[in-house]
Design a protein around this motif. Structure first.
Motif, PDB file in Angstrom:
ATOM      1  N   TYR A 116       0.830  -1.218   0.000  1.00  0.00           N
ATOM      2  CA  TYR A 116       0.000   0.000   0.000  1.00  0.00           C
ATOM      3  C   TYR A 116       0.856   1.256   0.000  1.00  0.00           C
ATOM      4  O   TYR A 116       0.521   2.250  -0.633  1.00  0.00           O
ATOM      5  N   SER A 127      -6.094   3.539  -4.116  1.00  0.00           N
ATOM      6  CA  SER A 127      -4.956   4.190  -3.486  1.00  0.00           C
ATOM      7  C   SER A 127      -5.021   5.709  -3.654  1.00  0.00           C
ATOM      8  O   SER A 127      -4.722   6.457  -2.719  1.00  0.00           O
ATOM      9  N   TYR A 165      -7.462   6.984  -1.190  1.00  0.00           N
ATOM     10  CA  TYR A 165      -6.864   7.020   0.158  1.00  0.00           C
ATOM     11  C   TYR A 165      -5.970   8.252   0.297  1.00  0.00           C
ATOM     12  O   TYR A 165      -6.008   8.971   1.292  1.00  0.00           O
ATOM     13  N   ALA A 218     -10.975   9.613   6.755  1.00  0.00           N
ATOM     14  CA  ALA A 218     -11.589   8.330   6.374  1.00  0.00           C
ATOM     15  C   ALA A 218     -12.641   8.020   7.427  1.00  0.00           C
ATOM     16  O   ALA A 218     -12.358   8.044   8.628  1.00  0.00           O
ATOM     17  N   CYS A 250      -9.452   0.625   6.920  1.00  0.00           N
ATOM     18  CA  CYS A 250      -8.871   1.692   7.758  1.00  0.00           C
ATOM     19  C   CYS A 250      -7.350   1.552   7.824  1.00  0.00           C
ATOM     20  O   CYS A 250      -6.615   2.543   7.867  1.00  0.00           O
ATOM     21  N   GLU A 257      -5.457   0.229   5.431  1.00  0.00           N
ATOM     22  CA  GLU A 257      -4.917   0.601   4.115  1.00  0.00           C
ATOM     23  C   GLU A 257      -4.865   2.126   3.982  1.00  0.00           C
ATOM     24  O   GLU A 257      -3.928   2.672   3.393  1.00  0.00           O
ATOM     25  N   TYR A 258      -5.862   2.797   4.534  1.00  0.00           N
ATOM     26  CA  TYR A 258      -5.886   4.266   4.491  1.00  0.00           C
ATOM     27  C   TYR A 258      -4.639   4.818   5.194  1.00  0.00           C
ATOM     28  O   TYR A 258      -3.904   5.643   4.643  1.00  0.00           O
ATOM     29  N   SER A 276      -1.445   4.400   3.323  1.00  0.00           N
ATOM     30  CA  SER A 276      -1.325   5.175   2.081  1.00  0.00           C
ATOM     31  C   SER A 276      -1.050   6.657   2.333  1.00  0.00           C
ATOM     32  O   SER A 276      -0.818   7.407   1.390  1.00  0.00           O
ATOM     33  N   LYS A 277      -1.118   7.104   3.588  1.00  0.00           N
ATOM     34  CA  LYS A 277      -0.920   8.529   3.875  1.00  0.00           C
ATOM     35  C   LYS A 277       0.573   8.825   4.032  1.00  0.00           C
ATOM     36  O   LYS A 277       1.096   8.920   5.160  1.00  0.00           O
TER      37      LYS A 277
END
Ligand code: GDG
Length: 753
Positions: free
Chosen positions: A259, A373, A376, A382, A395, A397-398, A401-402
């Motif tokens: 991710y 992605s 995100y 989110a 949650c 994966e979010y 991805s930040k």
């Protein structure tokens, strides 16, 4: 028969566990079969499990077994699919239309899914669906038996296959079976509503290791097993009578690197830019789920509507990007939910939309990973608010991805992930006001605070990733297997008997610890019917008449009962789990008073602390000593208490004492009495060159543990035990004892004499 099996188990071949193959079983394979222009094609599936386990099932001769996602009836086509999949370390289980309808859509998704997610009002209970569920689990079992070797490790996944572990255990008794449940396990009160609750639990109990995402799921499962099947547990270990298995929690992680790297790719950044330009909105709130009533989608929409009403300053400034992935659309409740969501989105957009602003951008379809992605990346918030979720990977994966560490995660307390992500803004999805206010707080959170939260969560998710999850589960499974082998007992055969008998003859002081019910006398439905027969009384009398022998009969029965049945014999008795004891020729005493001798030693230490701490004092209770410091100068009392607790803990390590650090007081008490502690008393008091302990149930393990290493410990019944040997019945106990003292038992079956 089982005796030789017992001996084989004693010689663990650890290498086998590592060399044999791993077979993963799940309802679906990690690929989806599709027919395109008459040709069969496979599309990889994107699920968390597929990527997480992908690295293992492709290794060596490992295998993944499951339904390929399409009904294939034609046998030639089936063979093509088998050949094709076998080349990719997969093996299909073909399901018919009827099976999909009744096993998958029906029992799995209309009975188990709602019940396990606390939506039991949606659950249907139909015998026909249950029968198909059993048949399909059997079908998976049959396929597995074709490809599995006895020493393979089989890892079964999720609620569609709850019966499979026991079916497999029957066919492949020696194999290593792990089970992981991806959805919650409900509390006993909810689980017991299912008409087939006992069968389902028994199905799962065929496993060696059962894993859940959270400790709460595990706790609920253990409680249901206890109340519905009658097996208790100690530190997650369940003993079923002939096997031990472990229940533990393994919070599932994501493929963090995947991710992170996807979010850093050119393609994703390009998409993000494009979507942002199209949205005309400063702030973006993201919502991604499969269409499911457990995900709380309507409740989330209602909260967003109320937010727009309460905070008009956010009109035209915030957009909710809502991605709903189609799922189970053949099931009635999902169709209704789809209509409800469509209607809510329409209503809210109809009410608030402007020429170039729609408060909700709603997509009912699935997207490639790169789009996900980009979503995100661009989301300021989110909004992950399921009513119930086993874990929830979105949650995680979010967070992964930040990359710039901005962004806020609002997470439901009802998702398993909330146990790990305590830095998120946690909400109760039933509390609409809290959701609205939390959304406001998230949208106005200063950037440095966002970064602080995000950084913590990223550190944790990077470490507890999917690979970590897999290795934790597999390591624990190997550990269970090794532990089980060490718990296997050997049948007390003729050769062992000869050795035992020689050591008996040579000894000048002998101790016998004999459990009454189950080891000397068979169980009766009515406990008071289990009075000693003539043979037993004679056996105990002869055994105890030898001056070298001291015979202790142990029971959980009341002391008066024991007194009535055995009080006239020249033997010692332990009653009520060790609360009461009777040494021959004396009266009954409580064990607690006997083990009070610790008090004088501990009192000396407490006196020392009283000397050093003005205002403190000692209180003596019947079973404990308390050092009070409530009248001591503030600060000094706490300081001394800390010292005292660590001092006492050090001393208590090898004793039966417990140290309680209480309110302005430190209390030291003897741990509860037990059969093990009571037998320990005899071992301390009386010399012994020979010790024989015979017990039958889980509670008697304490007795075996208390025995010296050279003691002969015998468990009745071939179940796992710390005892060294086992015998099959009370008759065999009596035969053993009779042979030792040269007595012929009249009522014994001939073959045992
Ligand atoms: C069950 C339990 C537990 C979603 N939309 C798209 C897409 N996804 C991917 C997400 C995520 C996965 O689907 C959803 O996983 P969740 O964990 O959020 O939810 P469930 O599907 O209900 O999973 C759950 C899980 O099992 C694992 O144990 O966490 O509690 O219910 O990975 O990214 N992927 C793609 N396009 C989409 O449109 N490619």
């Amino acid at each position: 028969m089982t005796h030789t099996l017992g001996k084989q188990l004693k010689q663990p071949d650890i290498r086998c566990i590592h060399m044999a193959k791993l077979i993963i079983v799940s309802n679906r394979l990690p690929v989806k079969l599709q027919e395109q222009e008459g040709r069969l094609d496979f599309k990889p599936s994107e699920g968390g499990l597929a990527t997480g386990l992908g690295s293992i099932y492709k290794k060596k001769n490992n295998l993944w077994i499951g339904w390929p996602g399409m009904v294939v009836e034609d046998e030639t086509q089936q063979q093509q699919v088998i050949d094709n999949l076998n080349g990719q370390n997969m093996h299909p289980v073909f399901l018919t239309e009827k099976e999909i309808k009744e096993f998958y859509e029906g029992f799995s998704n209309e009975t188990l899914w709602p019940t396990f997610h606390y939506f039991s009002q949606y659950a249907i209970y139909e015998q026909q669906l249950w029968e198909t569920y059993v048949e399909v689990n059997q079908k998976y079992c049959d396929e597995l038996v074709k490809v599995a070797e006895p020493d393979d490790t089989i890892w079964v996944h999720d609620y569609q296959l709850l019966l499979l572990p026991s079916m497999l255990r029957e066919k492949l008794p020696e194999s290593t079976i792990g089970f992981f449940q991806h959805i919650p396990f409900p509390s006993y009160e909810v689980f017991r509503l299912l008409p087939w609750r006992k069968e389902l639990l028994e199905g799962m109990l065929g496993s060696d290791l059962i894993g859940f995402h959270t400790y709460d799921d595990m706790r609920h499962f253990l409680s249901s097993v206890n109340r519905l099947v009658g097996h208790g547990s100690t530190h997650g270990w369940i003993n079923t009578g002939n096997r031990s298995l472990l229940v533990d929690s393994f919070p599932m992680g994501i493929d963090y690197e995947k991710y992170e790297q996807t979010a850093a790719s050119e393609e994703v950044m390009k998409r993000e830019k494009m979507y942002r330009n199209n949205l005309h909105s400063k702030k973006i709130v993201l919502s991604i789920d499969r269409l499911d009533y457990s995900k709380g989608i309507p409740q989330r929409l209602q909260a967003f509507e109320l937010f727009l009403e309460r905070y008009p300053e956010f009109h035209e400034k915030v957009t909710l990007v809502m991605l709903v992935v189609p799922s189970r659309d053949a099931v009635e409740k999902y169709k209704e939910l789809k209509e409800e969501v469509d209607e809510l989105v329409g209503r809210i957009n109809g009410k608030y939309s402007h020429m170039n602003w729609n408060p909700i951008q709603y997509f009912y379809r699935s997207y490639p990973l790169e789009t996900l992605s980009a979503f995100y990346r661009m989301a300021d918030v989110a909004l992950v608010t399921p009513m119930r979720d086993g874990m929830n990977l979105v949650c995680k994966e979010y967070v992964a991805s930040k990359l710039d560490q901005t962004g806020v995660l609002i997470l439901s307390e009802m998702a398993g992930a909330s146990k790990e992500l305590s830095e998120a803004l946690l909400i109760n999805p039933n509390d609409i006001n809290q959701m609205v206010e939390t959304l406001h707080a998230a949208l106005t959170m200063p950037e440095d605070m966002q970064k602080q939260h995000m950084q913590h969560m990223q550190e944790s998710l990077r470490r507890y990733n999917i690979h970590h999850w897999v290795s934790m589960f597999m390591d624990r499974l190997s550990y269970v297997k090794i532990k089980q082998l060490s718990m296997a007992t050997t049948y007390l055969d003729e050769a062992t008997y000869q050795e035992l008998s020689n050591s008996y003859e040579e000894a000048s002081t002998r101790l016998f610890f004999l459990e009454y019910d189950g080891a000397l006398v068979d169980y009766h439905n009515r406990p008071l019917m289990a009075a000693p027969d003539e043979d037993l009384l004679e056996l105990l009398q002869v055994l105890s008449s030898n001056s070298k022998n001291r015979v202790v009969v142990i029971s959980s029965r009341e002391k008066d009962n024991m007194q009535r049945w055995l009080g006239h014999l020249n033997i010692d008795l332990i009653a009520e789990h060790g609360v009461w004891i009777k040494q021959r020729g004396t009266g009954w005493q409580t064990m607690t008073s006997l083990i009070d001798d610790w008090k004088s030693d501990i009192r000396l230490i407490l006196d020392l602390y009283v000397d050093r701490t003005p205002g403190s004092f000692i209180e003596e209770k019947e079973y404990s000593l308390v050092w009070h410091y409530r009248r001591v100068e503030t600060g000094l009392g706490e300081l001394r208490a800390r010292e005292l607790v660590s001092h006492l803990n050090f001393l208590a390590t090898n004793s039966n004492l417990q140290v309680l650090d209480g309110q302005m007081a430190v209390e030291i008490k003897a741990q509860e009495v037990s059969k093990g502690k009571a037998t320990g008393y005899w071992l301390n008091m009386y010399p012994h060159d020979f010790v024989l302990a015979i017990g039958d149930d889980w509670g008697d393990e304490d007795i075996f543990k208390a025995m010296p290493r050279e003691a002969y410990t015998v468990k009745i019944g071939n179940s796992h035990s710390v005892a060294k040997y086992h015998l099959d019945s009370c008759e065999e106990t009596r035969k053993l004892l009779s042979r030792l003292v040269g007595l012929k038992q009249k009522k014994l079956p001939k073959e045992l004499l």
